[in-house]
Write a protein that holds these residues in place. Structure first.
Motif, PDB file in Angstrom:
ATOM      1  N   SER A 125     -10.319  21.014 -21.184  1.00 49.96           N
ATOM      2  CA  SER A 125     -11.491  21.372 -20.366  1.00 49.96           C
ATOM      3  C   SER A 125     -12.142  22.627 -20.939  1.00 49.96           C
ATOM      4  O   SER A 125     -12.095  23.717 -20.339  1.00 49.96           O
ATOM      5  CB  SER A 125     -11.065  21.587 -18.908  1.00 49.96           C
ATOM      6  OG  SER A 125     -10.422  20.449 -18.397  1.00 49.96           O
ATOM      7  N   LEU A 126     -12.775  22.487 -22.091  1.00 49.72           N
ATOM      8  CA  LEU A 126     -13.316  23.646 -22.805  1.00 49.72           C
ATOM      9  C   LEU A 126     -14.497  24.266 -22.060  1.00 49.72           C
ATOM     10  O   LEU A 126     -14.611  25.498 -21.960  1.00 49.72           O
ATOM     11  CB  LEU A 126     -13.729  23.229 -24.222  1.00 49.72           C
ATOM     12  CG  LEU A 126     -14.037  24.360 -25.206  1.00 49.72           C
ATOM     13  CD1 LEU A 126     -12.828  25.249 -25.413  1.00 49.72           C
ATOM     14  CD2 LEU A 126     -14.495  23.782 -26.547  1.00 49.72           C
ATOM     15  N   ASP A 127     -15.381  23.430 -21.525  1.00 42.37           N
ATOM     16  CA  ASP A 127     -16.545  23.954 -20.803  1.00 42.37           C
ATOM     17  C   ASP A 127     -16.120  24.705 -19.546  1.00 42.37           C
ATOM     18  O   ASP A 127     -16.679  25.763 -19.218  1.00 42.37           O
ATOM     19  CB  ASP A 127     -17.496  22.812 -20.435  1.00 42.37           C
ATOM     20  CG  ASP A 127     -18.160  22.198 -21.660  1.00 42.37           C
ATOM     21  OD1 ASP A 127     -18.227  22.887 -22.696  1.00 42.37           O
ATOM     22  OD2 ASP A 127     -18.595  21.028 -21.584  1.00 42.37           O
ATOM     23  N   GLU A 128     -15.127  24.154 -18.844  1.00 43.11           N
ATOM     24  CA  GLU A 128     -14.621  24.821 -17.644  1.00 43.11           C
ATOM     25  C   GLU A 128     -13.962  26.147 -18.011  1.00 43.11           C
ATOM     26  O   GLU A 128     -14.105  27.154 -17.295  1.00 43.11           O
ATOM     27  CB  GLU A 128     -13.626  23.902 -16.931  1.00 43.11           C
ATOM     28  CG  GLU A 128     -13.020  24.461 -15.651  1.00 43.11           C
ATOM     29  CD  GLU A 128     -14.025  24.571 -14.504  1.00 43.11           C
ATOM     30  OE1 GLU A 128     -13.665  25.144 -13.463  1.00 43.11           O
ATOM     31  OE2 GLU A 128     -15.173  24.100 -14.665  1.00 43.11           O
ATOM     32  N   ALA A 129     -13.250  26.150 -19.143  1.00 47.79           N
ATOM     33  CA  ALA A 129     -12.625  27.392 -19.614  1.00 47.79           C
ATOM     34  C   ALA A 129     -13.687  28.454 -19.894  1.00 47.79           C
ATOM     35  O   ALA A 129     -13.508  29.634 -19.556  1.00 47.79           O
ATOM     36  CB  ALA A 129     -11.798  27.118 -20.868  1.00 47.79           C
ATOM     37  N   ARG A 130     -14.800  28.037 -20.496  1.00 50.57           N
ATOM     38  CA  ARG A 130     -15.866  28.998 -20.777  1.00 50.57           C
ATOM     39  C   ARG A 130     -16.483  29.530 -19.472  1.00 50.57           C
ATOM     40  O   ARG A 130     -16.836  30.721 -19.379  1.00 50.57           O
ATOM     41  CB  ARG A 130     -16.940  28.342 -21.650  1.00 50.57           C
ATOM     42  CG  ARG A 130     -18.122  29.259 -21.963  1.00 50.57           C
ATOM     43  CD  ARG A 130     -17.641  30.522 -22.693  1.00 50.57           C
ATOM     44  NE  ARG A 130     -18.706  31.487 -22.849  1.00 50.57           N
ATOM     45  CZ  ARG A 130     -19.482  31.573 -23.946  1.00 50.57           C
ATOM     46  NH1 ARG A 130     -19.296  30.737 -24.965  1.00 50.57           N
ATOM     47  NH2 ARG A 130     -20.410  32.493 -24.026  1.00 50.57           N
ATOM     48  N   ARG A 131     -16.591  28.678 -18.474  1.00 50.87           N
ATOM     49  CA  ARG A 131     -17.142  29.130 -17.192  1.00 50.87           C
ATOM     50  C   ARG A 131     -16.244  30.192 -16.559  1.00 50.87           C
ATOM     51  O   ARG A 131     -16.722  31.224 -16.080  1.00 50.87           O
ATOM     52  CB  ARG A 131     -17.314  27.941 -16.242  1.00 50.87           C
ATOM     53  CG  ARG A 131     -18.130  28.254 -15.003  1.00 50.87           C
ATOM     54  CD  ARG A 131     -18.230  27.044 -14.094  1.00 50.87           C
ATOM     55  NE  ARG A 131     -16.945  26.709 -13.490  1.00 50.87           N
ATOM     56  CZ  ARG A 131     -16.418  27.365 -12.459  1.00 50.87           C
ATOM     57  NH1 ARG A 131     -17.053  28.405 -11.934  1.00 50.87           N
ATOM     58  NH2 ARG A 131     -15.262  26.996 -11.945  1.00 50.87           N
ATOM     59  N   ILE A 132     -14.927  29.954 -16.600  1.00 49.12           N
ATOM     60  CA  ILE A 132     -13.974  30.938 -16.075  1.00 49.12           C
ATOM     61  C   ILE A 132     -14.046  32.227 -16.888  1.00 49.12           C
ATOM     62  O   ILE A 132     -14.017  33.342 -16.343  1.00 49.12           O
ATOM     63  CB  ILE A 132     -12.540  30.373 -16.083  1.00 49.12           C
ATOM     64  CG1 ILE A 132     -12.439  29.162 -15.145  1.00 49.12           C
ATOM     65  CG2 ILE A 132     -11.521  31.430 -15.698  1.00 49.12           C
ATOM     66  CD1 ILE A 132     -12.647  29.483 -13.692  1.00 49.12           C
ATOM     67  N   PHE A 133     -14.157  32.081 -18.214  1.00 50.25           N
ATOM     68  CA  PHE A 133     -14.268  33.235 -19.101  1.00 50.25           C
ATOM     69  C   PHE A 133     -15.477  34.093 -18.719  1.00 50.25           C
ATOM     70  O   PHE A 133     -15.392  35.324 -18.650  1.00 50.25           O
ATOM     71  CB  PHE A 133     -14.378  32.749 -20.551  1.00 50.25           C
ATOM     72  CG  PHE A 133     -14.672  33.831 -21.558  1.00 50.25           C
ATOM     73  CD1 PHE A 133     -13.647  34.592 -22.082  1.00 50.25           C
ATOM     74  CD2 PHE A 133     -15.973  34.080 -21.974  1.00 50.25           C
ATOM     75  CE1 PHE A 133     -13.914  35.597 -23.015  1.00 50.25           C
ATOM     76  CE2 PHE A 133     -16.254  35.065 -22.900  1.00 50.25           C
ATOM     77  CZ  PHE A 133     -15.214  35.827 -23.427  1.00 50.25           C
ATOM     78  N   ASP A 134     -16.604  33.432 -18.459  1.00 50.38           N
ATOM     79  CA  ASP A 134     -17.817  34.170 -18.103  1.00 50.38           C
ATOM     80  C   ASP A 134     -17.696  34.847 -16.742  1.00 50.38           C
ATOM     81  O   ASP A 134     -18.348  35.876 -16.484  1.00 50.38           O
ATOM     82  CB  ASP A 134     -19.023  33.229 -18.113  1.00 50.38           C
ATOM     83  CG  ASP A 134     -19.387  32.762 -19.525  1.00 50.38           C
ATOM     84  OD1 ASP A 134     -19.051  33.486 -20.492  1.00 50.38           O
ATOM     85  OD2 ASP A 134     -19.989  31.673 -19.654  1.00 50.38           O
ATOM     86  N   GLU A 135     -16.884  34.278 -15.824  1.00 50.08           N
ATOM     87  CA  GLU A 135     -16.717  34.853 -14.488  1.00 50.08           C
ATOM     88  C   GLU A 135     -15.766  36.047 -14.469  1.00 50.08           C
ATOM     89  O   GLU A 135     -15.749  36.802 -13.483  1.00 50.08           O
ATOM     90  CB  GLU A 135     -16.175  33.788 -13.530  1.00 50.08           C
ATOM     91  CG  GLU A 135     -17.171  32.692 -13.174  1.00 50.08           C
ATOM     92  CD  GLU A 135     -16.549  31.643 -12.266  1.00 50.08           C
ATOM     93  OE1 GLU A 135     -15.365  31.817 -11.889  1.00 50.08           O
ATOM     94  OE2 GLU A 135     -17.231  30.655 -11.954  1.00 50.08           O
TER      95      GLU A 135
END
Length: 754
Positions: A176-186
């Protein structure tokens, strides 16, 4: 709220501990207590292992001033050293526990993958802190239970950097790379570790552009960040960008150097890999690690210089770097290197010395090395004595016997192989083609399809090549049809095979059609088409294609010039042929080989310049063999005044081979053509006395999947009477029409029976 004294259920088990082993497992340096306390700790462990709970409780109570901190420390040491059940029992009998105690056992469950036990303990904990939440959360992520982990993440009253990082790692690991990036940004705060996790996630998922963008946003990338990006570019073949980053790095460690050295080696830049290693050694005095040395061994193999590999091995011994090879991977790379170089005595020495690091890969390298040097018995002996075999082991042995012409033994190995994949089927088909057993190759192909094993593209390439070599046009067309049905898009190798097959089978227009519709071409494509035009007597097309090839920025090689010189020979373009021959070495730096010399001899001979051909032969700067003198003798037949040259050529041929039948026959034909019948009869009488006989010519046809071979004067075919009756009838029919045809010259298909 659950009770603080909740007891964790324990399943009974039996562990046979040896006191000496325990002493080795727990050295005195592991315990910061007195000898008495150390003995008590050992005693408690042994009682717990023997399920003697009461005695363990007594010993625990006798420890003075230990307290909950000491008991928790003991529990942690038990679990870290692999005694998880004993740690669990200790937890149950501890008089007092705190949140650190719970977290210690929770972490032990997570580390050992016992997620259900971790879940139960987490639920009964009287209190939880961020460590508790994070530990259980990491366990769920490691177990792939993403949905539950995400729910837990949302319920967490407090999160730290480790929690956020674990969430990002888990999502990346589960795709889930896109979800990981969303968490990273948060994330409210990001450490260098956080940035490195996200960048490496992009690298591992082949998205180098995103990784580079994130890298550019990072304030202070460390050596791990730089190295991750360099490894990514090298892994995906962008060596130039990887090298640019490597040279731009402010600080480098051995991992960075190894990433770049390995990048060069695994992408085929072997010399650059070795030069970079020398730069590291001479300018920075950095010691290599195991990965560095493995890449260097691979680079030596790629360069094909065995002495360089030996120097590397000597370097390892002198610097005692071999002692760091704890997992045997370096030894495996050396075995592979020496096996590839066919230096099997060195490979065998390393293999035997490191049997404790046995690997099937090393075994396969050894077997293939023995096969390459023709030592099939040694290969078979190793095959029979290894503790395990894989598909490569079996396929290597089968291929070895096929290469050696021992087809029956190869078939026995094939029949004994349990799990046959498409590679071993292709090996069997290719091996039978190489041994000129095309009908058997077809049998294996049909059997392969019957067993629903999908042929590889290389399977079709082998069969199409065989159809071209045997001029089986119908079979070649059938393979082409199968490809069109099963392969949505043909690759370059298959298209090249089809061009060559159709050209050899006389369908040059089909070759031209495939060539014209190709999206991309390589040197083999151009060469196949040029050779096809040349063999079909279309020299102008061959020469035009040669010019188009040069305009397309393809550099010709020796095969290209062979086709062009042959075309010039057929067209009588002597001057053009000479210019191209001279340009080979003068302009393109290609040294002519035997075939090119023969082309020049044919070029001159076909143009009637047999004397110039002889002068060319005499000027050649090496000892002339049968092929050169035979070519000169062959062109003597194109002129009626070349008997003297033919005599000299025959004399040289017979010096090398006194029973060379083609030389006698060629000279006889020249004598007959020039009216020197006396010399012809004398020469034929000499052939009879010596017992020199020309090998009879043969032809063949493919009918209903079976090859029928016919030799001149041969009546062994079961239908020979019917065949000769037909031939006699054809002969009589043509004789009545005033055209005399001898039976010995009747054409069957494309082939002439001599």
């Amino acid at each position: 709220m659950h009770s603080c004294n909740a007891v964790i259920p324990v399943s009974r088990h039996s562990i046979n501990l040896i006191w000496y082993h325990l002493g080795c497992r727990f050295s005195k340096s592991q315990f910061l207590y007195s000898n008495t306390q150390c003995v008590n700790d050992y005693g408690i462990l042994k009682c717990l292992s023997d399920q003697n709970i009461q005695e363990a409780q007594r010993l625990l109570n006798e420890i003075p001033d230990r307290g909950v901190v000491g008991w928790t420390s003991l529990l942690t040491k038990y679990s870290k050293n692999g005694f998880l059940k004993e740690a669990q029992l200790l937890f149950n009998i501890m008089p007092e526990r705190n949140i650190v105690t719970y977290n210690s056992l929770l972490s032990a469950y997570v580390q050992s993958g016992r997620i259900n036990d971790a879940r139960y303990l987490f639920e009964v904990m009287p209190d939880r802190n961020v460590v508790s939440w994070t530990s259980f959360f990491c366990g769920l992520m490691n177990a792939g239970q993403i949905v539950e982990a995400r729910k837990l993440f949302d319920l967490m009253p407090e999160r730290n950097t480790v929690t956020w990082n674990s969430m990002v790692v888990g999502l990346i690991r589960n795709g889930s790379l896109d979800e990981a990036r969303r968490i990273f940004d948060e994330m409210p705060l990001k450490s260098q570790v956080t940035w490195n996790i996200m960048i490496n996630g992009y690298v591992e998922n082949h998205t180098m552009e995103e990784a580079r963008n994130l890298f550019e946003q990072m304030n202070d990338p460390n050596v791990i960040t730089w190295t991750s990006l360099i490894s990514g570019y090298c892994r995906y073949g962008d060596i130039e960008e990887g090298l640019f980053l490597f040279r731009s790095m402010p600080n480098k460690n051995i991992v960075s150097w190894t990433a770049m050295i390995g990048g060069f080696a695994w992408n085929g830049f072997y010399e650059k890999a070795l030069l970079l290693f020398l730069e590291m050694q001479e300018n920075y005095s950095i010691q290599p690690n195991g990965e560095t040395l493995i890449s260097l061994a691979y680079a030596c193999v790629g360069l094909g210089i065995s002495n360089l590999g030996k120097q590397l091995h000597a370097h390892l011994i002198v610097n005692n770097w071999i002692s760091d090879d704890h997992d045997g991977r370096l030894m495996k790379s050396l075995i592979h290197m020496y096996s590839t170089f066919n230096t099997m005595d060195f490979a065998e020495h390393i293999y035997i010395k490191n049997l404790n690091f046995f690997s099937i890969q090393s075994c396969n390298s050894m077997i293939n090395g023995y096969i390459r040097i023709g030592q099939l018995e040694k290969a078979r002996n190793l095959f029979e004595h290894v503790p395990c075999r894989d598909k490569i082991t079996w396929t290597s042995m089968i291929n070895g016997y096929l290469l050696n012409g021992q087809v029956e033994i190869a078939c026995r190995f094939f029949n004994n192989m349990q799990d046959k994949d498409e590679i071993v089927w292709t090996t069997m088909i290719s091996g039978h083609v190489q041994n000129e057993l095309f009908d058997k190759a077809m049998f294996f192909f049909m059997e392969m399809r019957r067993r629903e094993v999908l042929p590889l593209k290389s399977t079709y390439a082998v069969l199409i090549g065989a159809a071209g070599a045997m001029c089986y046009l119908d079979q070649g067309k059938q393979f082409h049809c199968m490809l069109m049905k099963t392969q949505p898009k043909l690759d370059l190798i298959l298209e090249n095979s089809l061009i060559s097959m159709y050209a050899k089978c006389g369908e040059i227009n089909e070759s031209r059609f495939i060539f014209s519709n190709m999206i991309s071409r390589d040197l083999i494509t151009w060469n196949s088409m040029i050779m096809g035009f040349s063999h079909h007597g279309l020299p102008n097309e061959a020469l035009k294609l040669f010019e188009s090839m040069r305009e397309s920025n393809f550099q010709p090689n020796s095969v290209t010039f062979l086709g062009i010189l042959s075309a010039c020979s057929h067209a009588g373009l002597v001057d053009r042929g000479w210019k191209l021959y001279n340009a080979m070495s003068d302009y393109y730096g290609i040294s002519p080989c035997l075939e090119h010399y023969i082309c020049i001899i044919n070029l001159l001979g076909r143009a009637g310049k047999v004397k110039e051909a002889e002068d060319f032969v005499l000027r050649l700067p090496f000892e002339k063999g049968l092929a050169i003198w035979g070519a000169l003798l062959g062109v003597c037949g194109f002129g009626e005044k070349n008997a003297d040259i033919a005599n000299r050529a025959v004399e040289q041929v017979l010096k090398l081979d006194s029973f060379n039948a083609p030389a006698y026959v060629a000279l006889c034909n020249i004598y007959a053509a020039t009216g020197r019948h006396v010399e012809e009869r004398i020469l034929r009488r000499e052939m009879g006395v010596k017992g020199v006989r020309k090998v009879p010519g043969c032809s063949w046809i493919l009918l209903k999947g079976r090859v029928h071979v016919f030799f001149s004067g041969d009546r062994s075919h079961p239908q020979s009477n019917e065949i000769f009756s037909v031939l006699v009838g054809v002969s009589e029919y043509h004789s009545e029409g005033g055209e005399e045809i001898r039976c010995g010259e009747i054409v069957l298909g494309h082939y002439l029976i001599d």
